[in-house]
Design a protein around this motif. Structure first.
Motif, mmCIF file in Angstrom:
data_model
loop_
_atom_site.group_PDB
_atom_site.id
_atom_site.type_symbol
_atom_site.label_atom_id
_atom_site.label_comp_id
_atom_site.label_asym_id
_atom_site.label_seq_id
_atom_site.Cartn_x
_atom_site.Cartn_y
_atom_site.Cartn_z
ATOM 1 N N GLU A 241 1.863 6.755 -6.640
ATOM 2 C CA GLU A 241 0.785 7.706 -6.927
ATOM 3 C C GLU A 241 1.277 9.140 -6.705
ATOM 4 O O GLU A 241 1.025 10.037 -7.513
ATOM 5 N N THR A 242 2.048 9.319 -5.595
ATOM 6 C CA THR A 242 2.593 10.653 -5.288
ATOM 7 C C THR A 242 3.551 11.096 -6.404
ATOM 8 O O THR A 242 3.530 12.251 -6.842
ATOM 9 N N ARG B 70 -1.948 -2.000 -7.587
ATOM 10 C CA ARG B 70 -3.392 -1.824 -7.316
ATOM 11 C C ARG B 70 -4.157 -3.121 -7.554
ATOM 12 O O ARG B 70 -5.063 -3.462 -6.812
ATOM 13 N N GLU C 39 0.843 -1.199 0.000
ATOM 14 C CA GLU C 39 0.000 0.000 0.000
ATOM 15 C C GLU C 39 0.879 1.251 0.000
ATOM 16 O O GLU C 39 0.613 2.219 -0.719
ATOM 17 N N SER C 40 2.002 1.191 0.785
ATOM 18 C CA SER C 40 2.919 2.331 0.860
ATOM 19 C C SER C 40 3.584 2.568 -0.497
ATOM 20 O O SER C 40 3.667 3.691 -0.985
ATOM 21 N N SER D 72 1.243 4.058 -2.813
ATOM 22 C CA SER D 72 1.026 5.450 -2.441
ATOM 23 C C SER D 72 2.176 6.332 -2.964
ATOM 24 O O SER D 72 1.955 7.422 -3.488
ATOM 25 N N HIS D 73 3.420 5.810 -2.850
ATOM 26 C CA HIS D 73 4.583 6.572 -3.343
ATOM 27 C C HIS D 73 4.517 6.762 -4.842
ATOM 28 O O HIS D 73 4.806 7.842 -5.365
#
Lengths: 80, 789
Positions: free
Chosen positions: B221-222, B414, B214-215, B218-219
């Motif tokens: 995505e960032t 994802r 998930e992290s 998230s990275h």
């Protein structure tokens, strides 16, 4: 035949109550209801206004062991 | 019997076009209302039914429903004027009226008691012997009415169906979740995963720690978001940069043009325009100075301003160029400011992205070979500038070129996370639906068993009642049909169709026949009647008034006799028995025997007079009346005495089996009857208890004996009087005195009264150990000997 009038000595009420009592006793003997449910079941069997769901809630209650123990005051080893 | 009906008042009720009152003798347990068809018997029965049961009686049937209230009042009368008042032996009154569409019954006084009134009509009798079991059940339903239990049973079934449906839905959801999870298991199970079934596998999967994934996602995505933001910022910066350059060119062009103009005309011109413009502003109202600020001479502000305007107009061209220079300079300033802002924005996004990549550099970006940590450090000390923005633009382009690879990596992550979520959802659903199905399964099982138990108990209850009735039906049936191998074998509720009554009869040696197929019309009638009577006795008979409305149509005299005797026996169990009949043979039987019955006769009905009820008499009462009448009617006495004597002797001869010549129609003469019963009557003795004037046994009980021989001898010597005075034209009859006729009449009356029980009115015919007895339940009148000598 005429229907019995309300003040007449026809024992239809008696017959219904008698049968209701027999049914309550049979349900109790089968352990389908607890002692504390007897009145409620008898009322249901003698009621003009029984509703859908009345039976279910009565019987479902007794299916939950903790309720059965609590309402019957049964010994712990008699619980479900 | 305090609750017997004593009086019935009808006002504009059906056939009672005129108010009429019918008196019932409350001392008699049986009332017989005789009337030919159309005399108003049903009106009387319906009136009793209206008060007793708030019923429309015979009007409550197809063709009249749903508006029987429209037809219950007498013709040309309104329902409002209708009233039926019933009074019982102890004076309690009840009134029936019509209110709206209903019969309303009200007590005359508080605490009044009304006996139960049970009416049997022909059509109800037919329902009891109906071929359709459901209709038979309908006919007996009111006797074994367990309506509330029926309703509760129906509600129980409704609950069962509803829960069973929920159970089905829960099972379907469970199966669906199982199927989905199985599909996941088959598709996604890895070689190293050892769980042998989908749920276990799913739980293992759910237990996995996906924080890192998930992290990572998230990275990424960032990063993608940062690249896009930086690209947007650099694009804005480039745009601002171009705009600023364009403004620089425009300022320079405007200045050059102004310089050319100044050179070609007047170098002071520009300065002059500036000065004049300032002076114009100075002179503008409301200040309007009156002296020059330089020389302090007086000035005319208005005229001076006008002159300045004129001069400025002449210098317009130079003025416009000056304005253009100012305008382009302003635009440049704005563009330069915008450029600075964009530089700052780019710098900010660039530093943010570089910082992110310094700690989370995905492999896809590593190929760019940039030292993000170093760059971050550089940016810490740098400031926003076009140089940095250019560098950022270059890097943003490089990163954008790599973004598809980053996006792919993010999509893959994802997908793994979504799969994990889906597995969890299906596993949770499977667990929830499995538990729900199990819980509901228990409830369904409990409801099913309860339903079965209720049904079984109800059936057993009803069957017990039916079994109890069988014995009584057969006893009653045997009393009407003695010695016949026919009767009721079994009554039972249909196992499948709950409102259905099966009848099985005995016929000769067969024990399982359908009565409708084997019984004669007459047997079916009496069978239905016995069934009804047995059911009525199951109620609370001591508080019941039974009313029979012309129920028998196919019964012969012999059976009417037995039915009458049976009813005389059964009447003792009920408060009162009211029989309405158009059958003259049945009525005559009561006239012949029954001191225990009150006889009422209805004469022909007319619209003007309505119902015409009259007291009717037994033969003995008619003889007593004839003997007491003044002037003395010798022919009436002789005739009536003859009828009474024939009736009594005929009954006696039949009971004892006395020998008589065989004849068509059994029409024996008085002489033949006297001869055949002579030996018996010479020895016959009546024994009965002494009673007071009210008919109650005298205490202490004393039994009296009456020898019939003396009366018999007297009568035997005077029987010719019946023929010579009462029946035929005979000159010799004229020689007989009234005294002789009276003696004959009185002897016959005494003879008949001696033989008939004063309570039940019947001749002692029932065979006992050493005598015959009447039909009274106790203190029976006895006749000896038991058998014919």
């Amino acid at each position: 035949m005429s229907e019995p009038s309300s003040n007449s000595p026809f024992p239809s009420q008696t017959a219904n109550a008698e049968l209701a009592a027999q049914i309550v006793a049979a349900l109790r003997a089968a352990d389908f209801i607890g002692i504390s449910d007897e009145k409620a079941v008898a009322a249901l069997l003698n009621s003009q206004t029984v509703k859908a769901g009345d039976w279910r809630s009565l019987l479902e209650k007794h299916l939950i062991p903790s309720t059965a123990i609590a309402t019957d005051h049964a010994a712990p080893n008699q619980g479900a | 019997m305090p609750h017997r009906i004593k009086e019935l008042k009808l006002t504009h009720f059906r056939g009672a076009t005129q108010p009429v009152t019918i008196q019932f003798d409350p001392k008699k347990s049986v009332v017989v209302i005789f009337g030919e068809n159309g005399t108003g018997k049903s009106t009387v029965v319906d009136a009793i039914d209206a008060v007793g049961n708030a019923s429309f009686g015979s009007l409550d049937r197809e063709g009249v429903r749903p508006n029987p209230h429209k037809y219950v009042s007498s013709i040309n009368r309104t329902a409002r004027s209708l009233e039926v008042e019933l009074t019982t032996a102890i004076g309690h009154t009840w009134k029936a009226t019509i209110s709206g569409k209903n019969v309303v019954v009200a007590a005359g006084t508080d605490g009044s008691f009304l006996p139960g009134i049970l009416v049997l009509r022909r059509r109800e009798l037919l329902k009891l012997i109906e071929t359709q079991p459901a209709k038979r059940y309908e006919a007996i339903k009111s006797f074994i009415d367990v309506a509330e239990v029926d309703k509760a049973e129906a509600a129980l079934r409704v609950d069962l169906v509803a829960v069973d449906k929920q159970f089905g839905n829960a099972k379907a959801a469970r199966d669906q979740a199982q199927k989905s999870l199985h599909a996941f298991w088959e598709q996604e199970k890895q070689a190293h995963e050892t769980e042998a079934e989908p749920l276990g596998w799913a739980e293992q999967r759910i237990a996995e720690d996906l924080t890192a994934l998930e992290s990572q996602a998230s990275h990424l995505e960032t990063l993608l978001s940062g690249i896009k933001t930086l690209l947007t910022a650099t694009a804005s910066w480039q745009q601002a940069h171009e705009t600023r350059d364009d403004c620089t060119l425009k300022v320079e062009a405007a200045k050059a043009k102004l310089a050319d103009t100044n050179r070609s005309e007047d170098t002071r011109r520009t300065d002059l325009i500036g000065l004049l413009t300032s002076a114009k502003k100075y002179l503008a109202p409301p200040a309007a100075p009156t002296s020059c600020p330089l020389c302090a001479n007086d000035v005319q502000a208005e005229s001076l301003r006008q002159r300045i305007e004129d001069q400025l107009h002449q210098l317009q061209s130079a003025s416009e160029l000056l304005q253009l220079v100012n305008s382009t300079q302003n635009s440049y300033k704005r563009a330069a400011d915008d450029c600075d802002r964009c530089n700052r924005d780019v710098f900010s996004q660039f530093r943010k992205l570089a910082t992110h990549l310094a700690t989370h550099e995905p492999s896809a970006v590593q190929a760019l070979n940039i030292n993000w940590k170093e760059l971050t450090l550089e940016l810490l000390t740098a400031a926003a500038s076009d140089v940095i923005s250019e560098q950022a633009t270059d890097l943003a382009q490089q990163l954008w070129a790599e973004s598809p690879v980053v996006q792919q990596a993010l999509d893959s992550l994802r997908q793994r996370l979504t799969l994990h979520d889906n597995i969890k959802v299906q596993a949770d659903l499977l667990k929830d639906s499995t538990k729900k199905a199990a819980d509901l399964g228990q409830v369904v099982e409990r409801l099913t068993k309860t339903c079965q138990l209720v049904v079984d108990t109800r059936r057993e209850f009803v069957q017990t009642i039916l079994d109890g009735i069988i014995e009584e039906v057969n006893r009653l049936f045997a009393a009407i049909h003695p010695g016949e191998k026919i009767g009721l074998h079994r009554l039972e509720m249909d196992d499948v169709k709950r409102s259905s009554l099966e009848q099985h009869a005995r016929f000769e040696d067969a024990s399982e026949v359908i009565p409708q197929a084997y019984f004669s019309e007459s047997h079916l009638d009496t069978f239905g009647f016995c069934l009804w009577l047995a059911l009525a006795k199951r109620l609370n008979p001591k508080q019941l008034v039974l009313v029979l409305d012309d129920v028998f149509t196919s019964v012969d005299t012999q059976h009417f006799q037995r039915i009458s005797e049976l009813l005389a026996d059964e009447a003792q169990y009920f408060q009162q028995l009211i029989i309405a009949t158009h059958n003259r043979r049945w009525h005559d039987l009561y006239r012949q025997n029954s001191a225990g019955a009150h006889l009422i006769k209805l004469e022909s009905w007319t619209l003007n007079k309505g119902l015409k009820p009259y007291e009717d008499q037994t033969l003995m009462a008619a003889l007593a009346d004839a003997l007491g009448a003044e002037p003395f009617d010798r022919q009436a006495v002789a005739s009536q005495a003859g009828i009474v004597l024939e009736t009594v002797l005929d009954r006696l001869a039949l009971a004892y089996g006395c020998l008589l010549p065989h004849k068509h129609g059994n029409s024996y003469t008085l002489g033949e009857l006297l001869f055949s019963t002579g030996k018996l009557l010479q020895k016959a003795t009546i024994i009965r208890i002494d009673r007071d004037v009210h008919g109650h046994p005298v205490l202490p009980n004393n039994w009296s004996e009456i020898q019939l021989n003396d009366l018999f001898q007297t009568i035997n010597g005077l029987t010719f009087i019946r023929n010579e005075v009462g029946a035929h034209f005979s000159p010799s009859g004229a020689d007989l005195s009234n005294s002789d006729v009276r003696t004959f009449g009185e002897a016959v009356l005494a003879f008949a009264q001696a033989l008939s029980c004063p309570t039940c009115g019947y001749l002692p015919q029932k065979e006992r150990d050493d005598h015959r007895s009447c039909r009274c339940p106790k203190y029976q009148t006895q006749l000896r000997p038991l058998n014919r000598p």
